[in-house]
Each structure stands twice: as structure tokens, then as C-alpha cells.
Design a protein around this motif. Structure first.
Motif, PDB file in Angstrom:
ATOM      1  N   PRO A 162       0.827  -1.208   0.000  1.00 49.90           N
ATOM      2  CA  PRO A 162       0.000   0.000   0.000  1.00 49.90           C
ATOM      3  C   PRO A 162       0.863   1.260   0.000  1.00 49.90           C
ATOM      4  N   ALA A 163       0.299   2.346  -0.490  1.00 54.55           N
ATOM      5  CA  ALA A 163       0.997   3.632  -0.433  1.00 54.55           C
ATOM      6  C   ALA A 163       1.164   4.037   1.032  1.00 54.55           C
ATOM      7  N   PRO A 164       2.200   4.790   1.350  1.00 55.56           N
ATOM      8  CA  PRO A 164       2.416   5.189   2.752  1.00 55.56           C
ATOM      9  C   PRO A 164       1.333   6.138   3.252  1.00 55.56           C
ATOM     10  N   ASP A 165       1.178   6.166   4.551  1.00 61.17           N
ATOM     11  CA  ASP A 165       0.286   7.149   5.170  1.00 61.17           C
ATOM     12  C   ASP A 165       0.925   8.524   5.054  1.00 61.17           C
ATOM     13  N   ARG A 166       0.135   9.534   4.709  1.00 59.89           N
ATOM     14  CA  ARG A 166       0.656  10.906   4.581  1.00 59.89           C
ATOM     15  C   ARG A 166      -0.071  11.804   5.575  1.00 59.89           C
ATOM     16  N   VAL A 167       0.703  12.549   6.338  1.00 60.62           N
ATOM     17  CA  VAL A 167       0.153  13.468   7.333  1.00 60.62           C
ATOM     18  C   VAL A 167       0.567  14.885   6.958  1.00 60.62           C
ATOM     19  N   PHE A 168      -0.433  15.773   6.760  1.00 64.85           N
ATOM     20  CA  PHE A 168      -0.146  17.165   6.428  1.00 64.85           C
ATOM     21  C   PHE A 168       0.275  17.902   7.698  1.00 64.85           C
ATOM     22  N   LEU A 169       1.457  18.491   7.683  1.00 67.16           N
ATOM     23  CA  LEU A 169       2.008  19.124   8.873  1.00 67.16           C
ATOM     24  C   LEU A 169       1.595  20.585   9.009  1.00 67.16           C
ATOM     25  N   GLY A 170       0.975  21.148   7.974  1.00 67.79           N
ATOM     26  CA  GLY A 170       0.515  22.522   8.048  1.00 67.79           C
ATOM     27  C   GLY A 170       1.556  23.528   7.564  1.00 67.79           C
ATOM     28  N   GLY A 171       1.040  24.616   6.991  1.00 71.10           N
ATOM     29  CA  GLY A 171       1.934  25.679   6.539  1.00 71.10           C
ATOM     30  C   GLY A 171       2.937  25.188   5.512  1.00 71.10           C
ATOM     31  N   ARG A 172       4.195  25.667   5.733  1.00 71.04           N
ATOM     32  CA  ARG A 172       5.248  25.280   4.799  1.00 71.04           C
ATOM     33  C   ARG A 172       5.972  24.005   5.224  1.00 71.04           C
ATOM     34  N   ALA A 173       5.500  23.393   6.286  1.00 70.29           N
ATOM     35  CA  ALA A 173       6.178  22.181   6.779  1.00 70.29           C
ATOM     36  C   ALA A 173       5.959  20.984   5.853  1.00 70.29           C
ATOM     37  N   GLY A 174       4.956  21.061   4.958  1.00 72.60           N
ATOM     38  CA  GLY A 174       4.735  19.986   4.004  1.00 72.60           C
ATOM     39  C   GLY A 174       4.036  18.782   4.634  1.00 72.60           C
ATOM     40  N   THR A 175       4.428  17.596   4.197  1.00 71.33           N
ATOM     41  CA  THR A 175       3.797  16.366   4.678  1.00 71.33           C
ATOM     42  C   THR A 175       4.856  15.405   5.201  1.00 71.33           C
ATOM     43  N   ARG A 176       4.385  14.490   6.007  1.00 68.01           N
ATOM     44  CA  ARG A 176       5.249  13.428   6.510  1.00 68.01           C
ATOM     45  C   ARG A 176       4.635  12.092   6.106  1.00 68.01           C
ATOM     46  N   SER A 208       4.737   7.780   6.290  1.00 68.98           N
ATOM     47  CA  SER A 208       5.194   6.649   7.110  1.00 68.98           C
ATOM     48  C   SER A 208       4.440   5.394   6.689  1.00 68.98           C
ATOM     49  N   TYR A 209       5.099   4.247   6.846  1.00 72.13           N
ATOM     50  CA  TYR A 209       4.491   2.952   6.539  1.00 72.13           C
ATOM     51  C   TYR A 209       4.092   2.265   7.845  1.00 72.13           C
ATOM     52  N   PRO A 210       2.895   1.690   7.892  1.00 71.09           N
ATOM     53  CA  PRO A 210       2.531   0.864   9.058  1.00 71.09           C
ATOM     54  C   PRO A 210       3.487  -0.322   9.180  1.00 71.09           C
ATOM     55  N   GLN A 211       3.606  -0.871  10.378  1.00 72.10           N
ATOM     56  CA  GLN A 211       4.544  -1.961  10.618  1.00 72.10           C
ATOM     57  C   GLN A 211       4.236  -3.174   9.744  1.00 72.10           C
ATOM     58  N   GLU A 212       2.946  -3.470   9.519  1.00 75.58           N
ATOM     59  CA  GLU A 212       2.625  -4.645   8.715  1.00 75.58           C
ATOM     60  C   GLU A 212       3.101  -4.515   7.268  1.00 75.58           C
ATOM     61  N   VAL A 213       3.129  -3.273   6.762  1.00 74.49           N
ATOM     62  CA  VAL A 213       3.633  -3.056   5.404  1.00 74.49           C
ATOM     63  C   VAL A 213       5.149  -3.249   5.376  1.00 74.49           C
ATOM     64  N   LYS A 214       5.821  -2.779   6.405  1.00 71.99           N
ATOM     65  CA  LYS A 214       7.268  -2.989   6.494  1.00 71.99           C
ATOM     66  C   LYS A 214       7.589  -4.488   6.558  1.00 71.99           C
ATOM     67  N   ASP A 215       6.822  -5.216   7.364  1.00 71.37           N
ATOM     68  CA  ASP A 215       7.057  -6.663   7.472  1.00 71.37           C
ATOM     69  C   ASP A 215       6.833  -7.355   6.138  1.00 71.37           C
ATOM     70  N   LEU A 216       5.787  -6.951   5.413  1.00 76.42           N
ATOM     71  CA  LEU A 216       5.494  -7.561   4.125  1.00 76.42           C
ATOM     72  C   LEU A 216       6.608  -7.276   3.120  1.00 76.42           C
ATOM     73  N   ALA A 217       7.110  -6.036   3.113  1.00 74.60           N
ATOM     74  CA  ALA A 217       8.194  -5.683   2.191  1.00 74.60           C
ATOM     75  C   ALA A 217       9.434  -6.533   2.459  1.00 74.60           C
ATOM     76  N   ARG A 218       9.729  -6.768   3.721  1.00 74.81           N
ATOM     77  CA  ARG A 218      10.908  -7.579   4.060  1.00 74.81           C
ATOM     78  C   ARG A 218      10.723  -9.028   3.603  1.00 74.81           C
ATOM     79  N   VAL A 219       9.511  -9.573   3.775  1.00 71.79           N
ATOM     80  CA  VAL A 219       9.255 -10.951   3.340  1.00 71.79           C
ATOM     81  C   VAL A 219       9.325 -11.050   1.819  1.00 71.79           C
ATOM     82  N   MET A 220       8.720 -10.086   1.122  1.00 64.19           N
ATOM     83  CA  MET A 220       8.760 -10.109  -0.340  1.00 64.19           C
ATOM     84  C   MET A 220      10.197 -10.012  -0.845  1.00 64.19           C
ATOM     85  N   ALA A 221      11.002  -9.171  -0.208  1.00 61.70           N
ATOM     86  CA  ALA A 221      12.404  -9.038  -0.607  1.00 61.70           C
ATOM     87  C   ALA A 221      13.163 -10.336  -0.364  1.00 61.70           C
ATOM     88  N   ARG A 222      12.817 -11.057   0.717  1.00 61.70           N
ATOM     89  CA  ARG A 222      13.483 -12.316   1.030  1.00 61.70           C
ATOM     90  C   ARG A 222      13.181 -13.378  -0.023  1.00 61.70           C
TER      91      ARG A 222
END
Length: 358
Positions: free
Chosen positions: A26-40, A42-56
Motif C-alpha cells: 500500500p501507499a504510505p500514510d501521509r500526514v499534512f504538517l501545516g503551513g510550509r512544513a509539508g507532509t510526513r 510513514s508505513y505501518p509496521q505490517e507493510v514494512k514486514d510484508l516488504a521484508r518478506v517479499m524481498a526475502r
């Protein structure tokens, strides 16, 4: 990329983007920080785990479907629904259709007897048996060798042995096992050799073949087709597929334990061929389970109940076959009792579950 590289399985931006585009990541979660700070992001832990398994499981040149199936069956990865079901469909249905086309060609080539009514189900079982023997494989080769231990087939030609083997397979694939046909049951007992002291992959292959083939005789008879099977698989909830996956893997491990006497550790599922075989078993079971009592598990039906039934059904044949090979002074009844009791204890003990009664 940092996580997969730390595991020793680095993947490129292009590969991660491909997985994301196909719905695997899935696409990462995006959080709008407001003003000129832009967005942040992040990937949920389950997506990180899946990426590691797929890479393996990823290898250059390996089909993506095979990578998905390896991650699903070997690592119990939480694969998203559409990529998982797509991999199962593309693995199971082409193989099923190729097999059915080959069986149909053999069945159509057999001329019917004028004036007699053809039994289409017997004809189909006969064609499937002939195709299995023609294609060979580890289980067929082992059953052929097992049959040669019978005195009347020890010096027989390959054609004669294969004739006996086809007869055994036809009745395993038919609606019921003709237990009153003692000659057939003696061939069946010799072919599957449930009391063998040998521990090998070939023995496992024979047990899997016999149990899976015979399991069809233990449920209700219902006609189905590819369209219904596809519909059932596509509409099976994702959580249900994960549960059924666990049943298939447990069954394969339990059968391996029985066939090797527990001497060779766990069965390795981390090959493409094993992953594809597991995928076909899972896709088949999503439909076939509906012909069995509610709550039946793949392991119980295919690799415990079925083997126990075959052990009991061939008890007299076991006694007669051993009588042909041993001196007349051998206490045959005691030997038969020991062999069958040991087999049943060994088989039932693998699951640790109470047996169901029908």
C-alpha cells in the motif's frame, strides 16, 4: 529500502514501486504538517514486514506469482487480497484445465461398446489413471516398484505391472472402493504399502497421492465446474484463506512427519514447486471442503481419516500378501495386528486431534 538491505535482501526503488503499483505494498500514510512544513509519510509496521518478506523471496527472473506464493505459504505473510487471489487463480486454473484436457483426450479415444451404456464417471477415472501412469512421477514410480514385490508380478513385464497399477488407481478415483474385490485390494495394499519401514520422499509422495485421491470417496458427490470453483475462490474471505492455508501447511507437515518417522525434521516448503503444489491444494480445498461435514479440516480428511480408512480396508489384503512372502509358521494374525495397530497409532498421533465419527 533500508530495512530490506539490513536483512541482506536489497531491492530497488523500481521494484518497490512495481509492488506498490500491483497492490502488494500500500501507499504510505501521509500526514499534512501545516503551513510550509509539508507532509510526513510513514508505513505501518505490517507493510514494512510484508516488504521484508517479499524481498526475502524475490529473485531475478522469478515470477511475481511465485514470490507471492512463497511468502504466503513459507512466511505466513499477510498478502493483500487481490494479488494473493490472482496468484492462486493463475497457478491453479491453467494447470487444472491442462489436466482436464489431457484426460478428455484419453477418454474420447476409447471406443464405446455398441449397444452398451457407457459409465462416464468410470471412463473419466480410467482416463485419469492412465494419464497419471503415463506421466509417471515419484509416487507412480514408487507404487510400480511396490507392486513388483507381489510374487505374481515380480517377473512381470512393465505393461503387466502398469495394468495392475491402472486398475488400482481407477478404483481410488471412482465413487467408492470395491472392498469385496480381494484381488484389487491386494494390489492396492501392495501399491501404497502403509506398513513399510522405509523413510523417504517417495513414500511421502505415495501416501499423499493415495490419501488425496481416496478423500474424494469420503464426501458427498457433487458435480462442479471451473466457473463455480473460480467463483468460490474469489469470494472466499481473506481471513478464511489464511485459515485454510494453515490447514494445508499443517497437513503437509504432518504427513511428512509420518512418512519419515519424525527423523528428518520439518518439511521445507521454500521451493517454487512446493509453493505451487500448496497453492493448488488450497484452491481445490476451498471448493472440495463443502462436500465434507462442516468443520472438517484438510489434514483430517486428506491425511488422517483417509489413510486410516485405507489401512482398515486393506487389513485382510495385508494379511494375505504377507502370507505369500513369509514362512507358513509365521504367526500371521499377530503380525497383522501389530502392523496395523502400529500404523494407526503412528498416524493418529501425528495430529493430536480426536477422531471424528461419521
Amino acid at each position: 529500502m533500508d530495512l530490506t538491505a539490513a536483512d541482506g535482501n536489497p531491492v530497488s526503488v523500481a521494484q518497490l514501486e512495481r509492488w506498490r503499483r500491483l497492490g502488494l505494498l500500500p501507499a504510505p500514510d501521509r500526514v499534512f504538517l501545516g503551513g510550509r512544513a509539508g507532509t510526513r509519510t510513514s508505513y505501518p509496521q505490517e507493510v514494512k514486514d510484508l516488504a521484508r518478506v517479499m524481498a526475502r523471496r524475490h529473485r531475478p527472473g522469478r515470477l511475481l506469482d511465485d514470490t507471492v506464493l512463497l511468502a504466503f505459504f513459507c512466511d505466513s505473510a499477510r498478502i493483500p487480497e487481490i494479488p494473493l487471489k490472482s496468484a492462486l487463480v493463475r497457478t491453479y486454473f491453467p494447470q487444472r484445465e491442462r489436466h482436464r484436457d489431457a484426460v478428455a483426450r484419453i477418454a474420447d479415444a476409447v471406443p464405446g461398446d455398441p449397444g452398451s451404456e457407457r459409465d462416464i464417471f468410470y471412463d473419466w477415472a480410467e482416463a485419469e489413471a492412465a494419464l497419471d501412469v503415463e506421466e509417471g512421477g515419484m509416487a507412480i514410480r514408487k507404487m510400480r516398484a511396490n507392486l513388483r514385490r507381489l510374487p505374481d508380478l515380480a517377473r512381470a513385464s512393465r505393461e503387466e505391472v502398469d495394468g495392475g497399477l491402472v486398475g488400482v488407481l481407477i478404483h481410488l478415483k471412482s465413487a467408492r472402493l470395491p472392498e469385496d474385490d480381494l484381488d484389487l485390494m491386494r494390489d492396492l495394499e501392495a501399491a501404497i504399502d502403509l506398513d513399510s519401514e522405509e523413510f523417504s520422499l517417495a513414500r511421502l509422495a505415495v501416501w499423499q497421492y493415495a490419501a488425496t485421491t481416496h478423500a474424494g470417496q469420503m464426501g458427498r458427490f457433487e458435480e462442479t465446474n471451473g466457473e463455480r470453483r473460480l467463483h468460490t475462490l474469489c469470494y472466499t474471505p481473506l481471513d478464511e484463506l489464511h485459515r485454510l492455508r494453515d490447514e494445508v501447511v499443517a497437513a503437509m507437515q504432518e504427513t511428512w512427519w509420518r512418512a519419515t518417522g519424525g527423523r528428518r525434521g520439518a518439511l521445507a516448503l521454500d521451493t517454487v514447486s512446493m509453493a505451487r503444489s500448496s497453492a493448488c491444494a488450497l484452491a481445490e480445498w476451498t471448493t472440495a471442503r463443502r462436500a465434507h461435514p462442516e468443520g472438517s479440516s484438510f489434514a483430517d480428511i486428506h491425511f488422517t481419516d483417509s489413510l486410516l480408512y485405507l489401512a482398515r480396508a486393506t487389513a485382510i489384503a495385508w494379511l494375505l500378501n504377507r502370507a505369500d512372502r513369509r514362512p507358513a509358521t509365521t504367526p500371521l494374525v499377530d503380525k497383522a495386528g501389530e502392523g496395523r495397530a502400529a500404523f494407526i497409532a503412528r498416524t493418529t498421533g501425528a495430529t493430536g486431534r480426536r477422531r471424528r465419527t461419521r
